[in-house]
Design an enzyme around this catalytic site. Structure first.
Site, PDB file in Angstrom:
ATOM      1  N   HIS A 224      43.060  40.450  50.758  1.00 18.99           N
ATOM      2  CA  HIS A 224      42.247  39.452  50.056  1.00 18.99           C
ATOM      3  C   HIS A 224      42.951  38.120  49.828  1.00 18.99           C
ATOM      4  O   HIS A 224      42.338  37.170  49.364  1.00 18.99           O
ATOM      5  CB  HIS A 224      41.785  39.999  48.711  1.00 18.99           C
ATOM      6  CG  HIS A 224      42.885  40.085  47.697  1.00 18.99           C
ATOM      7  ND1 HIS A 224      43.789  41.110  47.687  1.00 18.99           N
ATOM      8  CD2 HIS A 224      43.242  39.259  46.687  1.00 18.99           C
ATOM      9  CE1 HIS A 224      44.648  40.916  46.710  1.00 18.99           C
ATOM     10  NE2 HIS A 224      44.348  39.799  46.085  1.00 18.99           N
TER      11      HIS A 224
HETATM   12  C1  UD1 Z   1      42.276  37.103  42.081  1.00 18.42           C
HETATM   13  C2  UD1 Z   1      43.707  36.667  41.834  1.00 18.42           C
HETATM   14  C3  UD1 Z   1      44.642  37.491  42.710  1.00 18.42           C
HETATM   15  C4  UD1 Z   1      44.432  38.970  42.511  1.00 18.42           C
HETATM   16  C5  UD1 Z   1      42.963  39.282  42.777  1.00 18.42           C
HETATM   17  C6  UD1 Z   1      42.660  40.747  42.591  1.00 18.42           C
HETATM   18  C7  UD1 Z   1      43.916  34.316  41.240  1.00 18.42           C
HETATM   19  C8  UD1 Z   1      44.401  33.007  41.703  1.00 18.42           C
HETATM   20  N1  UD1 Z   1      43.897  35.281  42.170  1.00 18.42           N
HETATM   21  O1  UD1 Z   1      41.969  36.750  43.421  1.00 18.42           O
HETATM   22  O2  UD1 Z   1      45.988  37.186  42.362  1.00 18.42           O
HETATM   23  O3  UD1 Z   1      45.260  39.692  43.384  1.00 18.42           O
HETATM   24  O4  UD1 Z   1      42.161  38.506  41.878  1.00 18.42           O
HETATM   25  O5  UD1 Z   1      41.400  41.063  43.072  1.00 18.42           O
HETATM   26  O6  UD1 Z   1      43.574  34.469  40.090  1.00 18.42           O
HETATM   27  N2  UD1 Z   1      34.096  37.313  43.783  1.00 18.42           N
HETATM   28  C9  UD1 Z   1      32.956  38.056  43.692  1.00 18.42           C
HETATM   29  N3  UD1 Z   1      32.840  38.909  42.632  1.00 18.42           N
HETATM   30  C10 UD1 Z   1      33.796  39.021  41.688  1.00 18.42           C
HETATM   31  C11 UD1 Z   1      34.949  38.237  41.783  1.00 18.42           C
HETATM   32  C12 UD1 Z   1      35.092  37.393  42.838  1.00 18.42           C
HETATM   33  O7  UD1 Z   1      32.073  37.980  44.537  1.00 18.42           O
HETATM   34  O8  UD1 Z   1      33.615  39.829  40.757  1.00 18.42           O
HETATM   35  C13 UD1 Z   1      34.261  36.415  44.955  1.00 18.42           C
HETATM   36  C14 UD1 Z   1      33.792  35.022  44.688  1.00 18.42           C
HETATM   37  O9  UD1 Z   1      33.212  34.533  45.852  1.00 18.42           O
HETATM   38  C15 UD1 Z   1      35.070  34.267  44.417  1.00 18.42           C
HETATM   39  C16 UD1 Z   1      36.062  34.994  45.288  1.00 18.42           C
HETATM   40  O10 UD1 Z   1      35.637  36.352  45.280  1.00 18.42           O
HETATM   41  O11 UD1 Z   1      34.981  32.926  44.714  1.00 18.42           O
HETATM   42  C17 UD1 Z   1      37.487  34.903  44.787  1.00 18.42           C
HETATM   43  O12 UD1 Z   1      37.594  35.364  43.441  1.00 18.42           O
HETATM   44  P1  UD1 Z   1      38.740  34.817  42.470  1.00 18.42           P
HETATM   45  O13 UD1 Z   1      38.690  35.486  41.163  1.00 18.42           O
HETATM   46  O14 UD1 Z   1      38.717  33.339  42.472  1.00 18.42           O
HETATM   47  O15 UD1 Z   1      40.080  35.219  43.197  1.00 18.42           O
HETATM   48  P2  UD1 Z   1      40.470  36.600  43.899  1.00 18.42           P
HETATM   49  O16 UD1 Z   1      40.503  36.364  45.355  1.00 18.42           O
HETATM   50  O17 UD1 Z   1      39.661  37.741  43.399  1.00 18.42           O
END
Ligand code: UD1
Length: 388
Positions: A224
């Site tokens: 991811h």
């Molecule tokens: C975040 C953390 C990462 C951690 C990971 C665990 C940061 C910078 N990164 O990354 O260190 O390893 O969580 O999973 O904080 N999304 C959904 N549903 C959700 C959450 C996210 O669809 O419940 C999608 C959205 O499109 C979002 C993307 O995932 O834009 C990224 O989510 P985000 O929380 O920004 O970062 P992660 O990649 O999950």
């Protein structure tokens, strides 16, 4: 003012007792695995109460609610419901909402976990409002500022008053950054508390059989990180590598939403890949079961690097560096980066039975939460002792 003076009076039966309130901040999936043992430990404390604050950074059931259920975490007291956005907007939104939350009910200390945006945003607000911060998993450094998590780690540690460290490299890093000895506590890895607690029940789940897999005869893949999934070239090359590898050993791939989004954009999910099973994210018990029974794992997750070392399962870490060097020096991890040749070569070694065995890791023993609680009590000037 000493932090212990910033405590509240509550009435318990006929007696009046002093206690301190901790705000425990979670936002993303790995934070939940880290907070669960601490909450369990706090239930035995008379002098420490807590408020659980969820920023809402992760909000899908599969990324958040399912973890509350299986890790037996009580529902949060406050949900800031920030959702997804750019890093700056997400961080700003968390800060704005958490500030209101801190002002309305001022805790004695804010406890933040790991390295996600929620960790840094809430540490920054607490520092500005003048509330002491404890950082669980302090000191880890990849020395790679292109990773958003590294920036979060550096900022959070520089603002934290109590630095609770999971592995010796973290102590060295904090000393090198000039942090005072008194603020640093090597307490061990709290994620392993959860792992050891839930391992028997997870292991018995037979999650692999849902996908027609046999224990010891499949690989688990998670992916991811922006550096692996946001660049289309890189993702396409990794996908081709995993597809080819799956003809040698079947692969189960519970995919993070951001990865699914990118795979869809490249139209890769419509391809027929009978032995590369892409699934929705799975809950904690299922991912532990899949790890435990895999021949090997391939991952860019920090938590899975650590867990696989304790489970004794070989781990191909799909990164050029790691902030968790002990998983390579003592554990079962090898840094393979994103080079298909390197991934193939290490996978072949494992299949041929030529792979290192991990050693045990100091203080990754399932007893980190009590050490975290003792350190916090000491910092807050509370006497030791509990009601268990
Ligand atoms: C975040 C953390 C990462 C951690 C990971 C665990 C940061 C910078 N990164 O990354 O260190 O390893 O969580 O999973 O904080 N999304 C959904 N549903 C959700 C959450 C996210 O669809 O419940 C999608 C959205 O499109 C979002 C993307 O995932 O834009 C990224 O989510 P985000 O929380 O920004 O970062 P992660 O990649 O999950």
């Amino acid at each position: 003012m000493h932090p212990s003076q910033d405590s509240k009076q509550i009435r318990l039966g006929n007696s009046t007792r002093e206690h301190c309130i901790l705000d425990l901040v979670v936002g993303a999936r790995p934070n939940l695995v880290k907070v669960a043992p601490l909450i369990r430990e706090l239930q035995y404390e008379d002098q420490l109460k807590f408020r659980l604050v969820h920023t809402g950074q992760h909000y899908d059931n599969s990324m958040s609610n399912d973890f509350f259920d299986v890790l037996e975490i009580p529902h949060e007291h406050v949900n800031l419901e920030v959702g997804s956005s750019t890093h700056a907007k997400q961080t700003a939104c968390i800060m704005e909402r958490f500030e209101d939350c801190l002002v309305s009910k001022r805790p004695s200390m804010v406890v933040v976990f790991g390295d996600v945006n929620s960790t840094m945003a809430c540490a920054l607000v607490s520092a500005k409002v003048g509330i002491p911060i404890a950082h669980v998993e302090a000191g880890l450094r990849s020395f790679d500022r292109s990773m958003p998590e590294e920036i979060n780690r550096v900022v959070t540690d520089s603002l934290s008053d109590l630095l609770l460290v999971s592995e010796p490299a973290g102590v060295v890093n904090l000393r090198n950054e000039g942090r005072p000895e008194i603020a640093i506590r090597f307490v061990g890895n709290i994620m392993i508390d959860s792992l050891l607690r839930y391992l028997p029940v997870s292991s018995a789940r037979k999650t692999y059989s849902r996908y027609g897999l046999t224990p010891g005869k499949y690989a688990l893949l998670t992916l991811h990180r922006p550096s692996n999934v946001d660049d289309q070239e890189t993702l396409r090359s990794l996908w081709t590598c995993f597809k080819e590898l799956s003809s040698m050993i079947p692969i189960i791939f519970p995919a993070h939403p951001r990865t699914v989004q990118q795979l869809r954009e490249l139209d890769l999910l419509s391809e027929k890949t009978p032995d590369l099973h892409v699934t929705d994210p799975v809950d904690y018990l299922n991912v532990v079961c899949l790890q435990k029974h895999a021949l090997f794992v391939m991952t860019d997750s920090g938590g899975i690097q650590e867990e696989s070392s304790i489970l004794g399962v070989p781990c191909l870490t799909l990164r050029e560096n790691t902030e968790r060097p002990i998983t390579v020096s003592e554990g079962t991890s090898t840094l393979v980066g994103k080079s298909p040749e390197h991934i193939w070569q290490v996978a072949q070694d494992i299949l041929a039975g030529r792979y290192k065995k991990g050693k045990s890791i100091a203080l990754w023993d399932g007893r980190t939460a009590p050490r975290v609680v003792s350190s916090i009590k000491e910092y807050l000037g509370l006497v030791s002792g509990r009601s268990r």
